[in-house]
Write a protein that holds these residues in place. Sequence first.
Motif, mmCIF file in Angstrom:
data_model
loop_
_atom_site.group_PDB
_atom_site.id
_atom_site.type_symbol
_atom_site.label_atom_id
_atom_site.label_comp_id
_atom_site.label_asym_id
_atom_site.label_seq_id
_atom_site.Cartn_x
_atom_site.Cartn_y
_atom_site.Cartn_z
ATOM 1 N N GLU A 74 0.828 -1.213 0.000
ATOM 2 C CA GLU A 74 0.000 0.000 0.000
ATOM 3 C C GLU A 74 0.865 1.268 0.000
ATOM 4 N N THR A 75 1.838 1.357 0.922
ATOM 5 C CA THR A 75 2.655 2.572 1.004
ATOM 6 C C THR A 75 3.533 2.730 -0.230
ATOM 7 N N LEU A 76 4.027 1.642 -0.764
ATOM 8 C CA LEU A 76 4.847 1.716 -1.972
ATOM 9 C C LEU A 76 4.000 2.151 -3.167
ATOM 10 N N ALA A 77 2.808 1.579 -3.286
ATOM 11 C CA ALA A 77 1.911 1.947 -4.386
ATOM 12 C C ALA A 77 1.541 3.423 -4.297
ATOM 13 N N ARG A 78 1.235 3.886 -3.108
ATOM 14 C CA ARG A 78 0.889 5.297 -2.918
ATOM 15 C C ARG A 78 2.077 6.198 -3.295
ATOM 16 N N ALA A 79 3.281 5.778 -2.924
ATOM 17 C CA ALA A 79 4.480 6.579 -3.199
ATOM 18 C C ALA A 79 4.770 6.718 -4.693
ATOM 19 N N VAL A 80 4.348 5.734 -5.479
ATOM 20 C CA VAL A 80 4.616 5.795 -6.929
ATOM 21 C C VAL A 80 3.367 6.146 -7.729
ATOM 22 N N GLY A 81 2.254 6.410 -7.035
ATOM 23 C CA GLY A 81 1.041 6.858 -7.709
ATOM 24 C C GLY A 81 0.292 5.768 -8.459
ATOM 25 N N MET A 82 0.241 4.584 -7.869
ATOM 26 C CA MET A 82 -0.467 3.467 -8.502
ATOM 27 C C MET A 82 -1.344 2.778 -7.463
ATOM 28 N N SER A 83 -2.257 1.951 -7.942
ATOM 29 C CA SER A 83 -3.023 1.114 -7.023
ATOM 30 C C SER A 83 -2.149 -0.079 -6.639
ATOM 31 N N ARG A 84 -2.495 -0.716 -5.531
ATOM 32 C CA ARG A 84 -1.729 -1.894 -5.090
ATOM 33 C C ARG A 84 -1.751 -2.990 -6.141
ATOM 34 N N SER A 85 -2.926 -3.256 -6.691
ATOM 35 C CA SER A 85 -3.043 -4.370 -7.643
ATOM 36 C C SER A 85 -2.265 -4.103 -8.924
ATOM 37 N N VAL A 86 -2.313 -2.865 -9.420
ATOM 38 C CA VAL A 86 -1.573 -2.545 -10.647
ATOM 39 C C VAL A 86 -0.065 -2.594 -10.386
ATOM 40 N N LEU A 87 0.358 -2.055 -9.253
ATOM 41 C CA LEU A 87 1.785 -2.121 -8.914
ATOM 42 C C LEU A 87 2.239 -3.570 -8.812
ATOM 43 N N ALA A 88 1.476 -4.393 -8.102
ATOM 44 C CA ALA A 88 1.860 -5.799 -7.928
ATOM 45 C C ALA A 88 1.970 -6.504 -9.273
ATOM 46 N N GLU A 89 1.010 -6.268 -10.141
ATOM 47 C CA GLU A 89 1.016 -6.933 -11.448
ATOM 48 C C GLU A 89 2.168 -6.450 -12.321
ATOM 49 N N ARG A 90 2.340 -5.134 -12.430
ATOM 50 C CA ARG A 90 3.405 -4.613 -13.293
ATOM 51 C C ARG A 90 4.788 -4.907 -12.733
ATOM 52 N N PHE A 91 4.917 -4.904 -11.412
ATOM 53 C CA PHE A 91 6.205 -5.227 -10.802
ATOM 54 C C PHE A 91 6.574 -6.677 -11.106
ATOM 55 N N ARG A 92 5.609 -7.573 -10.958
ATOM 56 C CA ARG A 92 5.870 -8.987 -11.232
ATOM 57 C C ARG A 92 6.235 -9.187 -12.705
ATOM 58 N N GLU A 93 5.548 -8.513 -13.598
ATOM 59 C CA GLU A 93 5.868 -8.619 -15.025
ATOM 60 C C GLU A 93 7.269 -8.106 -15.313
ATOM 61 N N ALA A 94 7.620 -7.000 -14.678
ATOM 62 C CA ALA A 94 8.914 -6.374 -14.951
ATOM 63 C C ALA A 94 10.076 -7.076 -14.260
ATOM 64 N N MET A 95 9.872 -7.485 -13.007
ATOM 65 C CA MET A 95 10.973 -8.006 -12.197
ATOM 66 C C MET A 95 10.905 -9.505 -11.949
ATOM 67 N N ASN A 96 9.828 -10.123 -12.352
ATOM 68 C CA ASN A 96 9.614 -11.543 -12.103
ATOM 69 C C ASN A 96 9.681 -11.856 -10.606
ATOM 70 N N ASP A 97 9.172 -10.920 -9.814
ATOM 71 C CA ASP A 97 9.178 -11.039 -8.362
ATOM 72 C C ASP A 97 8.113 -10.100 -7.817
ATOM 73 N N THR A 98 7.729 -10.294 -6.574
ATOM 74 C CA THR A 98 6.797 -9.361 -5.949
ATOM 75 C C THR A 98 7.587 -8.199 -5.355
ATOM 76 N N PRO A 99 6.942 -7.055 -5.165
ATOM 77 C CA PRO A 99 7.665 -5.924 -4.561
ATOM 78 C C PRO A 99 8.252 -6.250 -3.196
ATOM 79 N N LEU A 100 7.500 -6.946 -2.348
ATOM 80 C CA LEU A 100 8.004 -7.216 -0.999
ATOM 81 C C LEU A 100 9.090 -8.284 -0.982
ATOM 82 N N ALA A 101 9.034 -9.229 -1.902
ATOM 83 C CA ALA A 101 10.123 -10.208 -2.006
ATOM 84 C C ALA A 101 11.391 -9.513 -2.509
ATOM 85 N N TYR A 102 11.225 -8.578 -3.441
ATOM 86 C CA TYR A 102 12.374 -7.812 -3.931
ATOM 87 C C TYR A 102 12.962 -6.970 -2.799
#
Length: 174
Positions: A74-102
């Motif tokens: 939530e705080t990371l998504a807010r900091a980058v101006g995205m929803s949690r679900s969109v951040l999670a999806e795009r992060f996984r596509e880009a990094m092949n990992d979840t934001p919190l695992a990264y």
Amino acid sequence: MSSTEATAEMQSEQLGRDTVVHALLDALFTHLLRDIAVQRATQGAGFSHAVRDPHIRRAVSLMHEDCARDWSLETLARAVGMSRSVLAERFREAMNDTPLAYLRTVRLQRAMRLLAESTSTLEQIATMVGYTDAFAFSKAFKRAVGQSPGEYRRERAAEERSGLRFPAADAIGR
């Protein structure tokens, strides 16, 4: 500047030669990194793919800049101006990992460097990299690295004394 001019500059004895050569090498290195990033971005997930997406690049930068912060999706998504679900999806596509695992990986890499290069206590290092206490940090470290933070520190110190590694070797790739 042509390769002939660059070669001439390296062989010259003119004032400022070293500065010019270092600047040329920096520029060449930057162009090579840029080319590699472009090539790898087409090959799938990974850091070079993530840097092309400004929101994901910003999320990665924030985690590297302040890995000790109590980040949540939530705080990371807010900091980058995205929803949690969109951040999670795009992060996984880009990094092949979840934001919190990264984030966990970033924290442990920073901890490894601190263990090897500082005399800070485990409690201090745990706090510096975002763990609530040395016990939680030690548990996560051992699970990821395969040895306790103390064992890791002793092994790095022994390698340093024996000359088996260069002092900055652990910093490569970070």
